[in-house]
Design a protein around this motif. Structure first.
Motif, PDB file in Angstrom:
ATOM      1  N   ALA A 174       0.837  -1.210   0.000  1.00 59.67           N
ATOM      2  CA  ALA A 174       0.000   0.000   0.000  1.00 59.67           C
ATOM      3  C   ALA A 174       0.871   1.259   0.000  1.00 59.67           C
ATOM      4  CB  ALA A 174      -0.914  -0.012   1.220  1.00 59.67           C
ATOM      5  N   GLU A 175       1.952   1.224   0.769  1.00 57.45           N
ATOM      6  CA  GLU A 175       2.869   2.371   0.807  1.00 57.45           C
ATOM      7  C   GLU A 175       3.558   2.577  -0.537  1.00 57.45           C
ATOM      8  OE1 GLU A 175       5.650   2.597   3.986  1.00 57.45           O
ATOM      9  OE2 GLU A 175       4.179   2.171   5.541  1.00 57.45           O
ATOM     10  N   LEU A 183       1.234   4.387  -2.874  1.00 58.50           N
ATOM     11  CA  LEU A 183       1.104   5.797  -2.486  1.00 58.50           C
ATOM     12  C   LEU A 183       2.328   6.608  -2.890  1.00 58.50           C
ATOM     13  CD1 LEU A 183      -0.376   8.056  -0.986  1.00 58.50           C
ATOM     14  CD2 LEU A 183       0.692   7.242   1.140  1.00 58.50           C
ATOM     15  N   GLN A 184       3.513   6.114  -2.564  1.00 60.68           N
ATOM     16  CA  GLN A 184       4.734   6.858  -2.864  1.00 60.68           C
ATOM     17  C   GLN A 184       5.021   6.886  -4.363  1.00 60.68           C
ATOM     18  OE1 GLN A 184       6.115   8.733  -0.662  1.00 60.68           O
ATOM     19  NE2 GLN A 184       4.811   7.906   0.962  1.00 60.68           N
ATOM     20  N   LYS A 187       2.894   9.625  -5.693  1.00 57.19           N
ATOM     21  CA  LYS A 187       3.452  10.924  -5.317  1.00 57.19           C
ATOM     22  C   LYS A 187       4.637  11.287  -6.201  1.00 57.19           C
ATOM     23  CE  LYS A 187       2.213  11.208  -0.408  1.00 57.19           C
ATOM     24  NZ  LYS A 187       2.752  11.284   0.973  1.00 57.19           N
TER      25      LYS A 187
END
Length: 220
Positions: free
Chosen positions: A143-144, A147-148, A151
């Motif tokens: 999940a991280e 997200l990153q 970004k």
């Protein structure tokens, strides 16, 4: 990152002089070869941080942290497997057996292990507990990564002009580092995903373990 093919027809992702493993190629390797190759490629990408600009660094540092955690998680998974080789062998050898056959094999296994801690039911539960924690951490890292990765894409595509305005001279001084930093961040995301996918696939073994445990706990 773009997937290319070498002279042998094998897919890879180019990172400088290195040919990083793709998920396609990873799935053609056996478990140990896959772990070894992923680990080696993560080492090739490296763990050093080189500052580009405050805005870019805010994302690249987070990606580096995930990358480190994913490598550590892969090592933890390997340790679990190494510590439960007899369990893995039992699972592979007996996953397709009938409940009666499975119970017979479990009884045969336990006769060879007098200590109660070495009984197959105990070992299966220990393996499940250890691997369940690994899978939970792996899901969090996945999940991280999403997200990153999002970004990073936004910063370099939609906000590049804003970055130049906000960071001005600092960004211009480090302009030559931007492409290198972006490539490094992408390589870390790519290899983190390859490692993450490998551990996710091992959930199938965990599910088989749980089914075997249910059968052993059930009276025929």
């Amino acid at each position: 990152m773009q997937i290319q093919q070498n002279a042998l027809g094998e897919s890879y992702v180019a990172f400088g002089k290195h040919q990083l493993l793709t998920n396609e190629q990873a799935k053609k390797l056996d478990r140990q070869q896959r772990v070894d190759r992923i680990t080696a490629d993560m080492q090739k990408v490296g763990f050093r941080h080189e500052s580009v600009s405050p805005i870019f660094d805010s994302v690249s540092v987070s990606i580096l942290s995930i990358f480190r955690n994913q490598k550590n998680l892969l090592k933890k998974y390997q340790t679990i497997v190494d510590n439960h080789k007899d369990v893995m062998s039992f699972i592979v050898a007996n996953k397709d057996k009938s409940p009666a056959e499975l119970k017979a094999e479990a009884a045969r296994f336990d006769k060879l292990h007098i200590n109660s801690k070495e009984k197959i039911s105990v070992k299966l539960k220990q393996y499940q507990q250890a691997n369940t924690g690994i899978q939970a951490e792996n899901a969090r890292l996945a999940a991280e990564l999403l997200l990153q990765g999002a970004k990073l894409a936004i910063i370099l595509k939609d906000n590049l002009e804003e970055m130049l305005k906000l960071e001005g001279i600092a960004m211009l001084i480090n302009a030559h580092k931007t492409n290198k930093g972006y490539e490094l961040a992408q390589a870390r995301i790519h290899m983190s995903n390859v490692a993450n996918d490998f551990i996710s696939e091992q959930k199938a073994v965990l599910d088989i373990t749980k089914e075997i445990q249910k059968i052993l706990d059930t009276k025929l």
